[in-house]
Scaffold this active site. Structure first.
Site, PDB file in Angstrom:
ATOM      1  N   ASP A 102       9.158 -32.478 -83.084  1.00  0.00           N
ATOM      2  CA  ASP A 102       9.437 -32.766 -81.673  1.00  0.00           C
ATOM      3  C   ASP A 102      10.180 -34.105 -81.581  1.00  0.00           C
ATOM      4  O   ASP A 102      11.397 -34.154 -81.687  1.00  0.00           O
ATOM      5  CB  ASP A 102       8.104 -32.771 -80.923  1.00  0.00           C
ATOM      6  CG  ASP A 102       8.285 -32.724 -79.422  1.00  0.00           C
ATOM      7  OD1 ASP A 102       8.829 -31.725 -78.925  1.00  0.00           O
ATOM      8  OD2 ASP A 102       7.890 -33.689 -78.738  1.00  0.00           O
ATOM      9  N   PHE A 151       4.926 -26.644 -73.441  1.00  0.00           N
ATOM     10  CA  PHE A 151       3.919 -26.634 -74.493  1.00  0.00           C
ATOM     11  C   PHE A 151       3.636 -25.188 -74.899  1.00  0.00           C
ATOM     12  O   PHE A 151       3.373 -24.338 -74.052  1.00  0.00           O
ATOM     13  CB  PHE A 151       2.650 -27.320 -73.993  1.00  0.00           C
ATOM     14  CG  PHE A 151       1.646 -27.542 -75.074  1.00  0.00           C
ATOM     15  CD1 PHE A 151       1.709 -28.670 -75.878  1.00  0.00           C
ATOM     16  CD2 PHE A 151       0.636 -26.607 -75.304  1.00  0.00           C
ATOM     17  CE1 PHE A 151       0.791 -28.866 -76.904  1.00  0.00           C
ATOM     18  CE2 PHE A 151      -0.283 -26.804 -76.329  1.00  0.00           C
ATOM     19  CZ  PHE A 151      -0.204 -27.927 -77.120  1.00  0.00           C
ATOM     20  N   VAL A 152       3.681 -24.905 -76.184  1.00  0.00           N
ATOM     21  CA  VAL A 152       3.481 -23.540 -76.671  1.00  0.00           C
ATOM     22  C   VAL A 152       2.366 -23.495 -77.722  1.00  0.00           C
ATOM     23  O   VAL A 152       2.026 -24.511 -78.330  1.00  0.00           O
ATOM     24  CB  VAL A 152       4.787 -22.969 -77.277  1.00  0.00           C
ATOM     25  CG1 VAL A 152       5.872 -22.850 -76.221  1.00  0.00           C
ATOM     26  CG2 VAL A 152       5.273 -23.807 -78.456  1.00  0.00           C
TER      27      VAL A 152
HETATM   28  P1  IMP Z   1       6.415 -35.301 -83.290  1.00  0.00           P
HETATM   29  O1  IMP Z   1       7.640 -34.671 -83.890  1.00  0.00           O
HETATM   30  O2  IMP Z   1       5.931 -36.509 -84.036  1.00  0.00           O
HETATM   31  O3  IMP Z   1       6.619 -35.597 -81.831  1.00  0.00           O
HETATM   32  O4  IMP Z   1       5.172 -34.327 -83.369  1.00  0.00           O
HETATM   33  C1  IMP Z   1       5.257 -32.968 -83.558  1.00  0.00           C
HETATM   34  C2  IMP Z   1       3.816 -32.460 -83.589  1.00  0.00           C
HETATM   35  O5  IMP Z   1       3.274 -32.462 -82.267  1.00  0.00           O
HETATM   36  C3  IMP Z   1       3.759 -31.011 -84.052  1.00  0.00           C
HETATM   37  O6  IMP Z   1       3.580 -30.927 -85.458  1.00  0.00           O
HETATM   38  C4  IMP Z   1       2.563 -30.494 -83.292  1.00  0.00           C
HETATM   39  O7  IMP Z   1       1.367 -30.763 -83.994  1.00  0.00           O
HETATM   40  C5  IMP Z   1       2.543 -31.280 -82.009  1.00  0.00           C
HETATM   41  N1  IMP Z   1       3.193 -30.514 -80.916  1.00  0.00           N
HETATM   42  C6  IMP Z   1       4.332 -30.855 -80.259  1.00  0.00           C
HETATM   43  N2  IMP Z   1       4.651 -29.926 -79.326  1.00  0.00           N
HETATM   44  C7  IMP Z   1       3.704 -28.969 -79.404  1.00  0.00           C
HETATM   45  C8  IMP Z   1       3.502 -27.707 -78.707  1.00  0.00           C
HETATM   46  O8  IMP Z   1       4.275 -27.261 -77.832  1.00  0.00           O
HETATM   47  N3  IMP Z   1       2.397 -27.005 -79.073  1.00  0.00           N
HETATM   48  C9  IMP Z   1       1.521 -27.426 -80.037  1.00  0.00           C
HETATM   49  N4  IMP Z   1       1.678 -28.575 -80.730  1.00  0.00           N
HETATM   50  C10 IMP Z   1       2.756 -29.344 -80.408  1.00  0.00           C
END
Ligand code: IMP
Ligand code: MG
Length: 187
Positions: A102, A151-152
């Site tokens: 993300d 959110f999914v």
């Molecule tokens: P980031 O890239 O550090 O922001 O974090 C990504 C992590 O956030 C993913 O590995 C998921 O664990 C969690 N995450 C982000 N968006 C979602 C979603 O839509 N559903 C479930 N987990 C999510």
């Protein structure tokens, strides 16, 4: 459990077809390099086990588990390793396998940590991503699907540790999540 899902965003058969494509691409690109796939627990077990079975070349796996510092350091990307790699990755061709990238904060921190150990190469394979949310630029070589701004759950992705085992990716009903989301376009 399935009653909690308002909408299926990506059906299971589309996910499986994409996972096979990713496995074929990895097999082609790493044909003579015996890569080490590094998965980030826990959500990765679904994607990792499916993509592994689509890879036709010799390959090994290892797993790490992390926890985010919270709440005040939640957005710094600093994570704590709850479980480190079993293997020494010096000189290895590492592919970090992620379920969802993300902001890139979590993955950015993991890559920084792994690079210090001097792998021969390091690349990233993620099944889902939201490039529009990226804060830290991360080099993603293999990417399955782009997700919209909602959110999914499913196929490894959880809401409070639930729904990981759904074979598809879907959107929770507003009553479950506590907010209403508009999630009709795929990007
Ligand atoms: P980031 O890239 O550090 O922001 O974090 C990504 C992590 O956030 C993913 O590995 C998921 O664990 C969690 N995450 C982000 N968006 C979602 C979603 O839509 N559903 C479930 N987990 C999510
Ligand atoms: Mg995760």
């Amino acid at each position: 459990m399935e009653d909690d899902i308002a909408q299926i965003l990506i059906p299971g058969d589309e996910i499986q077809a994409k996972v096979r494509e990713l496995g074929i691409a990895i097999s082609h690109d790493y044909a003579d390099r015996r890569p080490l796939l590094v998965g980030v627990l826990k959500g990765i077990v679904y994607f990792l086990s499916d993509v592994l079975r689509a890879i036709t070349i010799p390959v090994s796996i290892d797993l790490i588990a992390i926890s985010r510092f919270s709440p005040e350091r939640e957005h710094t990307g600093v994570v704590r390793f709850l479980k480190d790699l079993d293997e020494d990755i010096q000189g290895r061709h590492v592919i970090v396998v992620e379920d969802l990238v993300d902001t890139g904060l979590t993955l950015g921190y993991i890559l920084k940590n792994l690079r210090v150990r001097q792998p021969a190469s390091i690349s990233v394979c993620t099944l889902f991503e939201r490039p529009q949310h990226r804060i830290i630029p991360v080099p993603i070589r293999y990417s399955g699907f782009r997700l919209p701004d909602c959110f999914v759950v499913g196929y490894g992705l959880d809401y409070r540790e639930r729904y990981r085992q759904l074979p598809y990716v879907g959107v929770l009903r507003a009553e479950i999540l506590g907010i209403t989301q508009h999630c009709d376009e795929r990007i």
